[in-house]
Design an enzyme around this catalytic site. Structure first.
Site, PDB file in Angstrom:
ATOM      1  N   GLU A 201       0.840  -1.187   0.000  1.00  0.00           N
ATOM      2  CA  GLU A 201       0.000   0.000   0.000  1.00  0.00           C
ATOM      3  C   GLU A 201       0.881   1.244   0.000  1.00  0.00           C
ATOM      4  OE1 GLU A 201      -2.719  -0.183   3.267  1.00  0.00           O
ATOM      5  OE2 GLU A 201      -3.618  -2.072   2.613  1.00  0.00           O
ATOM      6  N   SER A 203       1.394   3.433   2.167  1.00  0.00           N
ATOM      7  CA  SER A 203       2.106   3.628   3.433  1.00  0.00           C
ATOM      8  C   SER A 203       2.733   2.342   3.949  1.00  0.00           C
ATOM      9  CB  SER A 203       1.135   4.162   4.494  1.00  0.00           C
ATOM     10  OG  SER A 203       0.106   3.217   4.742  1.00  0.00           O
ATOM     11  N   GLY A 205       5.264  -0.730   2.714  1.00  0.00           N
ATOM     12  CA  GLY A 205       6.128  -1.433   1.773  1.00  0.00           C
ATOM     13  C   GLY A 205       6.733  -2.630   2.469  1.00  0.00           C
ATOM     14  N   ILE A 233       0.694  -3.540  -8.080  1.00  0.00           N
ATOM     15  CA  ILE A 233       0.256  -4.931  -8.113  1.00  0.00           C
ATOM     16  C   ILE A 233       0.484  -5.515  -9.509  1.00  0.00           C
ATOM     17  CG2 ILE A 233      -1.655  -6.518  -7.699  1.00  0.00           C
ATOM     18  CD1 ILE A 233      -0.576  -4.940  -5.227  1.00  0.00           C
ATOM     19  N   GLU A 445       9.274  -8.883  -3.955  1.00  0.00           N
ATOM     20  CA  GLU A 445       9.214 -10.169  -3.243  1.00  0.00           C
ATOM     21  C   GLU A 445      10.285 -10.256  -2.167  1.00  0.00           C
ATOM     22  OE1 GLU A 445       8.315 -13.905  -4.888  1.00  0.00           O
ATOM     23  OE2 GLU A 445       7.524 -13.068  -6.741  1.00  0.00           O
ATOM     24  N   GLY A 446      10.536  -9.137  -1.531  1.00  0.00           N
ATOM     25  CA  GLY A 446      11.518  -9.062  -0.468  1.00  0.00           C
ATOM     26  C   GLY A 446      12.738  -8.302  -0.945  1.00  0.00           C
ATOM     27  N   THR A 447      12.883  -7.026  -0.563  1.00  0.00           N
ATOM     28  CA  THR A 447      14.079  -6.301  -0.975  1.00  0.00           C
ATOM     29  C   THR A 447      15.304  -7.034  -0.443  1.00  0.00           C
ATOM     30  OG1 THR A 447      14.300  -4.892   0.979  1.00  0.00           O
ATOM     31  CG2 THR A 447      12.793  -4.134  -0.743  1.00  0.00           C
ATOM     32  N   ASP A 449      17.885  -5.922   0.820  1.00  0.00           N
ATOM     33  CA  ASP A 449      18.347  -5.340   2.081  1.00  0.00           C
ATOM     34  C   ASP A 449      17.578  -5.933   3.261  1.00  0.00           C
ATOM     35  OD1 ASP A 449      19.916  -2.960   0.710  1.00  0.00           O
ATOM     36  OD2 ASP A 449      17.900  -3.001  -0.162  1.00  0.00           O
TER      37      ASP A 449
END
Length: 636
Positions: A201, A203, A205, A233, A445-447, A449
């Site tokens: 969304e 706000s 991440g 999306i 799908e998952g930074t 970092d």
């Protein structure tokens, strides 16, 4: 005695098995439309002897090389499964060769309808859906091979397919009820209905816990009413079926307390109140539809709750953990494409009277590109095979594979452009599009970092659980003498410089020196991890400079294990490529051990600590100033 007292002092500060779990879970939540992990209770997170993990990465935090899932290199496909796979490879390659135009897809920012229809006819939208629901019924290893082909040819198509089945309806596959599977899988398997995964969304991440979309149960208890919006999306403008995460009131049956918790829902566009914005304008993967999705008083039947009320984080975690190997598979295919472009150019281009592949600079680039492919491919197939063999201990390895392969693909493609010089920079070569497409893979799908912190914190949590167990044992020495003596002996040996000689069983004798380097690196890593727990206790959560270097060491350790295992298999089978693979493994482990030593030294070095402190101060000064601070050389 001093070492023993120090151990007791350190253990008295550690409650990591309980205190670190929420942080590790929050850090697992991710992304440009990725998700978050489940919040598991403290009791469930407490590690005991009965919960010993078989994960190599998890156990290196204790200085232990558990190689059950890695050595020998897994080979789980039956002859029948191999035949099925071979029957699918030809048509898939033919599709990309004759039907799909990646450059045109990129140009028109969509996949042509004839290509979409061909993908439906190939069964590409339901590769892992069981046959009884209309799918192809592939296991993870078979799926990996086909995803490699997609990654080699068109990442825009890859994201469309991946967002659909790797995360879009994956929740129905792994946590859905029989009724949910029977209702939804047949249509998503054939591609009649496209699926999407809706978490992120404006706000929210990486911190998925901050989502604001809300679903409230109707008074009659028959349905939820959903309101909110989701951004970025994939397939958002195409999907008929969404896996949506929203806050909903949840009453704890034990305490009777009601509070908002995230719940996962299966939402159909046909429910009404579902709309989407225009396709986003993106740097890459332009052929993949990405859009904002809106939910306005959308009525969701209660039977469409996925995984149970209040279990949204857990569902999201299971979806992402289960699907990350697929991203590594796609990246492996892309690496192969970029490398082939560079190799073909280097072996045909002549400069200064010689082919450029005869020059050392180009030779090093080609060799390192091939090494990165070898590691990425080895990781992907090891993890998919472990999953097919029934393993539940692969989550950290899967996170590492996603980080490693996405960064390797970027490096290889960048170097391929460099090898090709001006020709590589030209659009017609194709690498320009690939480089743009690749950039997102280190984010969604998952930074990478966040995943690094997730790997480090989860591993430390596991190690902390074992230290906590030892702490409890010390309260009753007579009843736990075996455990105490075993741990005490291990620490005493470390204190005076003796180790178990870094033994890694099952590695081919030709690679014994490399295996020794790996074994010693595992012991050094475990010693460093324990030292960090002793020093920082639960405040280690805030030491991200240290955690990142610990995670980088994890990546190098796991990469070293997989290449040694795979090269050993090739040597044992006397494959034609075995000598070549032996060289790759030897160079990789030699250099990885140096990087590990540098990272572990940085974790303990006073000079590095001062550097980290200065870096933190520099960043704060920049943030406060709002711009570059250093005066310009000319003064204006």
């Amino acid at each position: 005695m001093m070492r023993y007292n120090k151990l007791l002092w350190g253990l008295s500060r550690i409650n990591l098995a309980m205190d670190m779990a929420p942080a590790a879970s929050r850090l697992q939540s991710t992304v440009a439309e990725p998700a978050s992990s489940g919040r598991v209770s403290h009791r469930e997170r407490n590690i005991t002897k009965k919960e010993e993990s078989k994960s190599f990465v998890m156990n290196i935090f204790r200085g232990s090389a558990v190689t059950e899932q890695a050595i020998p290199f897994p080979d789980i496909l039956t002859e029948e499964q191999k035949e099925t796979l071979e029957m699918l490879i030809g048509p898939t390659e033919k599709f990309f060769r004759e039907c799909n135009d990646a450059a045109k897809n990129d140009s028109i920012e969509a996949i042509e309808e004839q290509s979409m229809q061909s993908l439906r006819e190939l069964g590409a939208f339901g590769l892992q859906v069981p046959v009884e629901y209309g799918g192809v019924g592939l296991n993870n290893t078979q799926y990996t091979r086909l995803v490699e082909i997609v990654g080699y040819n068109d990442l825009g198509v890859g994201i469309t397919l991946g967002a659909h089945q790797s995360i879009g309806f994956k929740g129905i596959m792994i946590t859905g009820t029989p009724e949910q599977k029977a209702k939804y899988l047949p249509k998503v398997a054939t591609g009649e209905h496209i699926a999407a995964f809706a978490l992120t969304e404006p706000s929210s991440g990486s911190d998925a816990g901050s989502i604001r979309s809300r679903a409230v149960l109707a008074e009659d208890g028959s349905h939820y009413v959903l309101n909110g919006s989701k951004i970025w999306i994939s397939n958002g403008g195409l999907a008929e079926v969404f896996t949506v995460f929203a806050q909903s009131p949840f009453t704890d049956p034990k305490t009777g307390v009601t509070k908002d918790k995230v719940t996962a829902f299966i939402v159909e566009r046909a429910f009404g109140g579902v709309s989407h914005g225009p396709p986003e304008k993106k740097m890459g993967i332009k052929a993949s539809n990405t859009a904002e999705v809106y939910f306005e008083d959308t009525k969701i039947p209660v039977e469409n709750v996925l995984g149970g009320p209040g279990n949204g984080f857990k569902v999201a975690m299971e979806i992402l953990n289960n699907g990350r190997f697929g991203m590594a598979a796609a990246m492996t295919g892309t690496i192969c494409y970029s490398f082939k472009k560079a190799l073909d150019f280097a072996t045909s281009r002549t400069q200064f009277g010689q082919r450029i592949d005869s020059y050392g600079t180009i030779q090093e680039k080609l060799s390192r590109m091939a090494m990165l492919h070898y590691v990425s491919e080895s990781m992907t197939y090891m993890i998919s095979s472990n999953m097919d063999a029934g393993s539940k201990d692969y989550h950290l390895e899967a996170a590492i594979s996603k980080c490693f392969a996405s960064e390797a693909a970027w490096t290889v493609t960048d170097e391929a452009i460099q090898v090709m010089g001006g020709m590589g920079f030209m659009k017609e070569t194709g690498l320009e599009r690939v480089l743009r497409d690749l950039r997102i893979f280190r984010i969604f799908e998952g930074t990478n970092d966040i995943l690094r912190l997730f790997v480090a914190l989860t591993g430390l949590q596991y190690a902390g659980g074992h230290l906590r167990e030892l702490q409890q044992a010390l309260k009753n020495p007579a009843a736990n003498m075996g455990l105490i003596l075993g741990e005490g002996t291990k620490r005493a040996k470390r204190a005076i410089g003796f180790t178990n000689n870094g033994t890694i069983e099952g590695i081919h004798p030709k690679l014994s020196d490399s295996a020794l380097l790996l074994g010693r690196a595992v012991e050094a890593f475990g010693y460093t991890a324990e030292g960090l727990l002793m020093k920082h206790g639960k405040s280690i959560i805030d030491q991200q400079f240290l955690l990142n270097r610990l995670a980088n060491s994890c990546i190098d350790l796991y990469a070293s294990l997989v290449v040694l295992s795979r090269a050993s298999r090739s040597l044992n089978l006397n494959l034609l490529s075995s000598d070549h693979e032996e060289k790759i493994a030897r160079v990789w482990v030699n250099e990885a051990s140096d990087r590990i030593q540098l990272n572990l030294t940085a974790v303990k070095s006073s000079v590095s600590q001062k550097n980290f402190s200065d870096l933190e101060a520099i960043a704060k000064e920049l943030s406060c100033h709002g711009n570059i601070i250093a005066e310009r050389p000319l003064g204006f």
